[in-house]
Design a protein around this motif. Structure first.
Motif, PDB file in Angstrom:
ATOM      1  N   ALA A 198     -12.311   4.435   0.995  1.00 63.99           N
ATOM      2  CA  ALA A 198     -12.639   4.802  -0.678  1.00 63.99           C
ATOM      3  C   ALA A 198     -11.330   5.493  -1.163  1.00 63.99           C
ATOM      4  CB  ALA A 198     -13.726   5.625  -0.900  1.00 63.99           C
ATOM      5  N   THR A 199     -10.734   6.092  -0.179  1.00 58.95           N
ATOM      6  CA  THR A 199      -9.590   7.327  -0.901  1.00 58.95           C
ATOM      7  C   THR A 199      -8.126   6.595  -0.113  1.00 58.95           C
ATOM      8  OG1 THR A 199      -9.825   8.715   0.984  1.00 58.95           O
ATOM      9  CG2 THR A 199     -11.298   9.055  -1.023  1.00 58.95           C
ATOM     10  N   ALA A 200      -7.832   5.795   0.620  1.00 62.53           N
ATOM     11  CA  ALA A 200      -6.619   5.163   0.998  1.00 62.53           C
ATOM     12  C   ALA A 200      -5.795   4.602  -0.286  1.00 62.53           C
ATOM     13  CB  ALA A 200      -6.621   4.512   2.209  1.00 62.53           C
ATOM     14  N   THR A 201      -4.887   5.278  -0.647  1.00 65.49           N
ATOM     15  CA  THR A 201      -4.398   4.492  -1.791  1.00 65.49           C
ATOM     16  C   THR A 201      -2.662   4.657  -1.677  1.00 65.49           C
ATOM     17  OG1 THR A 201      -3.799   6.711  -2.955  1.00 65.49           O
ATOM     18  CG2 THR A 201      -6.128   5.465  -3.541  1.00 65.49           C
ATOM     19  N   LYS A 202      -1.812   3.922  -2.285  1.00 65.78           N
ATOM     20  CA  LYS A 202      -0.495   3.893  -2.172  1.00 65.78           C
ATOM     21  C   LYS A 202       0.199   5.276  -2.450  1.00 65.78           C
ATOM     22  CE  LYS A 202       3.795   1.323  -3.883  1.00 65.78           C
ATOM     23  NZ  LYS A 202       4.143   0.301  -4.931  1.00 65.78           N
ATOM     24  N   HIS A 203      -0.227   5.969  -3.345  1.00 67.54           N
ATOM     25  CA  HIS A 203       0.332   7.356  -3.563  1.00 67.54           C
ATOM     26  C   HIS A 203      -0.099   8.425  -2.571  1.00 67.54           C
ATOM     27  CE1 HIS A 203      -3.269   7.136  -6.073  1.00 67.54           C
ATOM     28  NE2 HIS A 203      -3.364   8.326  -5.991  1.00 67.54           N
ATOM     29  N   ALA A 204      -1.397   8.282  -1.911  1.00 66.91           N
ATOM     30  CA  ALA A 204      -1.925   9.211  -1.028  1.00 66.91           C
ATOM     31  C   ALA A 204      -2.769   8.297   0.053  1.00 66.91           C
ATOM     32  CB  ALA A 204      -2.938   9.951  -1.807  1.00 66.91           C
ATOM     33  N   PRO A 205      -1.668   7.795   1.090  1.00 65.23           N
ATOM     34  CA  PRO A 205      -2.218   7.052   1.906  1.00 65.23           C
ATOM     35  C   PRO A 205      -2.919   8.048   3.161  1.00 65.23           C
ATOM     36  CG  PRO A 205       0.255   7.196   2.241  1.00 65.23           C
ATOM     37  CD  PRO A 205      -0.397   7.992   0.874  1.00 65.23           C
ATOM     38  N   TRP A 206      -3.663   7.184   4.004  1.00 67.12           N
ATOM     39  CA  TRP A 206      -4.158   7.659   5.145  1.00 67.12           C
ATOM     40  C   TRP A 206      -3.245   7.176   6.383  1.00 67.12           C
ATOM     41  CZ3 TRP A 206      -7.228  11.734   6.214  1.00 67.12           C
ATOM     42  CH2 TRP A 206      -8.334  12.054   5.462  1.00 67.12           C
ATOM     43  N   TYR A 207      -3.196   8.142   7.311  1.00 65.97           N
ATOM     44  CA  TYR A 207      -2.487   7.599   8.453  1.00 65.97           C
ATOM     45  C   TYR A 207      -3.448   7.782   9.855  1.00 65.97           C
ATOM     46  CZ  TYR A 207       1.989   7.642   6.502  1.00 65.97           C
ATOM     47  OH  TYR A 207       3.138   7.358   5.821  1.00 65.97           O
ATOM     48  N   ILE A 208      -3.934   6.659  10.317  1.00 66.57           N
ATOM     49  CA  ILE A 208      -4.888   6.839  11.412  1.00 66.57           C
ATOM     50  C   ILE A 208      -4.184   7.056  12.843  1.00 66.57           C
ATOM     51  CG2 ILE A 208      -7.012   5.704  12.685  1.00 66.57           C
ATOM     52  CD1 ILE A 208      -6.921   6.140   9.470  1.00 66.57           C
TER      53      ILE A 208
END
Length: 296
Positions: A239-249
């Motif tokens: 729900a919150t992975a975005t281009k301006h605030a990505p997640w790194y797994i």
């Protein structure tokens, strides 16, 4: 290795773990024991040392320029290595340009405000790197796994519905978009630890007297909710992975590899800003020349 080639390698190392579109994200597709193919454990110490050097240079420019800021969010299960990432990755950074904050159980004052309030107080100032060891994402993790915690937040009953988590995802996305619009970059890292590796680390804390202080029975109790937390992490990343605030797994079973991945992602984020030290205008240069003569 030349600096530009090293920076390129560091970026390549982290890029494969970046999620900027969460729609089809599934946690089962990510291996917590992945060690990549670009580096071996024997090379890790040397590479991390090089990453720290580059990071220190970029942080110095960030601080001198005083325009951008970077917020690094570290999330993960207990014993995932969040503290180790902070100490090993950021050890070469000037302390004046880096603030670290660990989010513990909220205070009475914090509970009397909206759930983003305490985080907003600690957003890094321009020119700084801010690190959140845990963050406002606990509000869609531990609070979701233990919904009775909502009572302590004095949430109006009419707002505690089945859609409360979706509403919070939307709030968080809006908040991170707001930060991005103000020159505060957000990079989020989920230290993806396997249940088996967590057990090993808990036992190590019990067996080593110097690590006994790290152990808490609360950690064992939370381990009993493992599946619930994995489900919550999957939902929030989706729900919150975005281009301006990505997640790194970040694969976290190998601490040395996790640290390389996090450092590489931070380096690449700062590098893309194309920063340099401020250029002095004529008046400032005259002032510096005057100072030089005064010191003669």
């Amino acid at each position: 290795m030349k600096a530009h080639k090293f920076i390129k390698q560091a970026a390549h190392l982290s890029d494969r773990y970046c999620v900027s579109k969460g729609k089809h994200f599934r946690l089962k597709h990510w291996d917590p024991a992945d060690g990549g193919n670009a580096v071996t454990k024997d090379d890790a110490d040397e590479l991390l040392a090089r990453e720290r050097e580059v990071l220190a240079q970029l942080q110095s420019k960030l601080y001198a320029q005083n325009q951008w800021a970077l917020l690094v969010i570290l999330q993960g299960m207990d014993a995932a290595g969040k503290d180790g990432v902070v100490s090993h990755v950021m050890s070469g950074v000037n302390p004046e340009g880096c603030d670290v904050y660990s989010f513990k159980q909220p205070s009475t004052e914090e509970l009397d405000h909206d759930y983003l309030w305490r985080a907003h107080q600690r957003i890094p100032a321009r020119g700084k790197i801010g690190i959140f060891n845990r963050s406002y994402y606990e509000e869609v993790l531990v609070v979701r796994v233990h919904p009775k915690l909502l009572e302590a937040e004095h949430q109006p009953g009419a707002l505690v519905t089945g859609s409360i988590w979706q509403a919070r995802y939307e709030d968080i996305n809006a908040f991170e978009r707001y930060l991005d619009h103000n020159g505060i970059l957000v990079r989020k890292f989920f230290l993806h630890l396997s249940k088996g590796e967590q057990k090993k680390r808990f036992l190590a804390r019990l067996d080593d007297p110097s690590k006994n202080w790290k152990f808490s029975m609360d950690d064992v109790k939370e381990r009993g909710f493992w599946k619930d937390y994995q489900h919550a992490y999957e939902d929030l990343i989706r729900a919150t992975a975005t281009k301006h605030a990505p997640w790194y797994i970040v694969p976290a079973d190998n601490k040395w590899y996790a640290r390389l991945v996090v450092a590489g992602a931070i380096i690449e984020t700062l590098r893309q800003l194309k920063m340099d030290y401020p250029v002095m205008d004529k008046a400032k240069r005259r002032e510096l020349e005057l100072a030089r003569k005064s010191l003669a």
